[in-house]
Design an enzyme around this catalytic site. Structure first.
Site, short mmCIF file in Angstrom:
data_model
loop_
_atom_site.label_atom_id
_atom_site.label_comp_id
_atom_site.label_asym_id
_atom_site.label_seq_id
_atom_site.Cartn_x
_atom_site.Cartn_y
_atom_site.Cartn_z
NE ARG A 53 66.92 -24.81 33.41
CZ ARG A 53 65.85 -24.07 33.08
NH1 ARG A 53 65.97 -22.77 32.88
NH2 ARG A 53 64.68 -24.64 32.90
CE1 TYR A 105 92.18 -28.94 32.70
CE2 TYR A 105 90.29 -28.32 31.39
CZ TYR A 105 90.90 -29.19 32.25
OH TYR A 105 90.24 -30.33 32.64
CG ASP A 177 91.43 -20.53 33.87
OD1 ASP A 177 91.51 -20.59 35.11
OD2 ASP A 177 91.22 -21.52 33.15
CE LYS A 202 90.85 -28.74 37.89
NZ LYS A 202 91.11 -27.95 36.70
C1 LIG Z 1 90.55 -27.79 35.42
C2 LIG Z 1 90.72 -26.52 34.74
C3 LIG Z 1 89.73 -25.99 33.91
C4 LIG Z 1 88.44 -26.72 33.63
O1 LIG Z 1 87.67 -26.85 34.78
P1 LIG Z 1 86.67 -28.07 35.07
O2 LIG Z 1 86.12 -27.72 36.42
O3 LIG Z 1 87.48 -29.33 35.05
O4 LIG Z 1 85.66 -28.05 33.99
C5 LIG Z 1 89.94 -24.76 33.34
N1 LIG Z 1 91.09 -24.09 33.54
C6 LIG Z 1 92.07 -24.57 34.31
C7 LIG Z 1 93.33 -23.78 34.48
C8 LIG Z 1 91.94 -25.80 34.92
O5 LIG Z 1 92.93 -26.28 35.68
#
Ligand SMILES: *Cc1c(COP(=O)(O)O)cnc(C)c1O
Length: 393
Positions: A53, A105, A177, A202
């Site tokens: 962990r 998001y 992000d 992604k």
């Molecule tokens: C998908 C996404 C998230 C969240 O990520 P997860 O891996 O689905 O928890 C956060 N920010 C953006 C821009 C995203 O496309």
């Protein structure tokens, strides 16, 4: 990582964090499916690892790889992008304040408003493409300026350097992000941000086969703090998932080049299409954020949104009629996807908030994959016919 600093992005993507196994020469990082590690004496772990962990060698390899790609000192990998955002929020106490973009998001918005605001954390959502709006929202309790750029799904562009200056002056950290741009196109730490957040699900994973997240930064004290919460809460990334993301980052540069080239062609095609009312793509010169994007990004990415004549019905017809663009949430995989944000990814944002942010019900979002662009355009053409039949029929 040290020796990788001078190497170019493509080379770092393939090699950073990954060394041949000293025991047997295996070139790929093994998947260490162990929970515990040998200690030489009580509380003296043989190689620094105690329990998976807290840390695991496959995860460490990915963390070093991501740090090298973002130009950061360290990375921490989480079970999802939202688990990474959660770790950031775990550091806050009641009364703390976050200034966030209003075109985030949907799950990030939900985490802020439905979970952390119950614990007395305050959030102000602003159009972060307007630096003055960010500055006006700052208070003496603001701990983070939380940005996405390009934003999701309207592909607005925030000036990271300008927002980071505002945040620093107020004693707040800037979090970007970077999921949509990826470090191949944009490195927020170089632009003055303190932390980069990723949904590795992604583009970095790139093959729609894993859910994962990360934070990358430079400040060691911040790393210790975030690693404390990661270990205390338990939202870490597992070894097999770490391996899958490592496999993805090796080809990130190749994939992004094709994503960008395909998206540019498709954005231009859509911009000239009589059924399209508006195209949101930062690579188009008429896009409001084009100049800032051209300055802070190396190319404009693979995401496009557009508004169709005929509103939500046309959007539904379009997205149900494509054959190559699969109707699905998520983005950033090699395969092209289509979705209708107000009905799918952004359904958790109230309609009133969506409209305030400029997200109209007829919006369609494309994640342009790496297929042949002529096949993609033919697919769009076919779906346009279905949308027109719905609009006029
Ligand atoms: C998908 C996404 C998230 C969240 O990520 P997860 O891996 O689905 O928890 C956060 N920010 C953006 C821009 C995203 O496309």
């Amino acid at each position: 990582m040290g020796t990788h600093d001078e190497l170019r992005f493509e080379t770092r993507a393939v090699h950073a964090g990954q060394e041949a196994d000293p025991e047997n020469g295996a070139l790929m990082t093994p998947v260490y499916l162990n929970s515990t590690y040998l200690q030489d004496a009580p509380a003296v772990p043989r190689q620094g690892y105690e329990y998976s962990r807290t840390s695991n060698p496959t995860r460490t390899a990915l963390e070093q790889n991501l740090a090298a790609l973002e130009g950061g000192e360290w990375g921490l990998c989480f079970a999802s992008g939202l688990a990474a955002t959660n770790a950031l929020c775990d550091r806050l106490v009641p009364g703390d304040h976050v200034v966030a973009g209003n075109d985030l998001y949907g799950g990030t918005y939900r985490l802020f408003v439905r979970v952390f605001s119950r614990y007395g954390i305050d959030f102000t959502f602003v159009d972060a493409s307007d630096v003055d709006a960010v500055a006006a929202a700052m208070t003496d309790r603001t701990r983070y300026v939380y940005l996405e750029t390009p934003t999701n799904p309207l592909l607005r562009i925030c000036d990271v350097r300008a927002c980071a200056d505002v945040a620093r002056a107020a004693g707040a950290l800037t979090v970007v992000d970077n999921t949509f741009a990826t470090p191949f196109l944009q490195r927020p730490l170089e632009l003055g941000a303190d932390l980069v957040l990723h949904s590795l699900t992604k583009y970095l994973g790139g093959h729609s086969d894993v859910v994962a997240g990360a934070l990358v930064g430079n400040d060691d004290a911040l790393r210790e703090d975030l690693a404390f919460y990661q270990n205390a809460v338990g939202g870490q990334l597992g070894p097999l998932d770490s391996f899958l993301v490592l496999r993805g980052t090796k080809t990130l540069a190749l994939r992004m080049e094709r994503h960008c080239a395909n998206a540019r062609r498709i954005a231009e095609y859509l911009a000239g299409h009589p059924q399209v009312e508006h195209v949101f793509y930062p690579g188009l010169p008429e896009h409001a954020g084009h100049d800032v994007a051209a300055r802070q990004m190396d190319d404009f990415g693979g995401m496009i949104s557009f508004e169709l004549q005929g509103g939500v019905e046309a959007g539904k017809a379009f997205s149900s009629a494509t054959r190559i663009f699969a109707l699905a949430e998520s983005l950033g995989g090699v395969e092209s996807l289509v979705e209708v944000p107000p009905l799918m990814t952004h359904a958790s944002v109230p309609k009133e908030e969506r409209e305030k942010a400029g997200l109209r019900d007829g919006l369609v979002r494309l994640s342009v994959g790496v297929e042949h662009v002529d096949d993609l355009i033919a697919d769009i053409d076919r779906a346009m016919d279905a949308a027109r039949a719905r609009a006029t029929g």
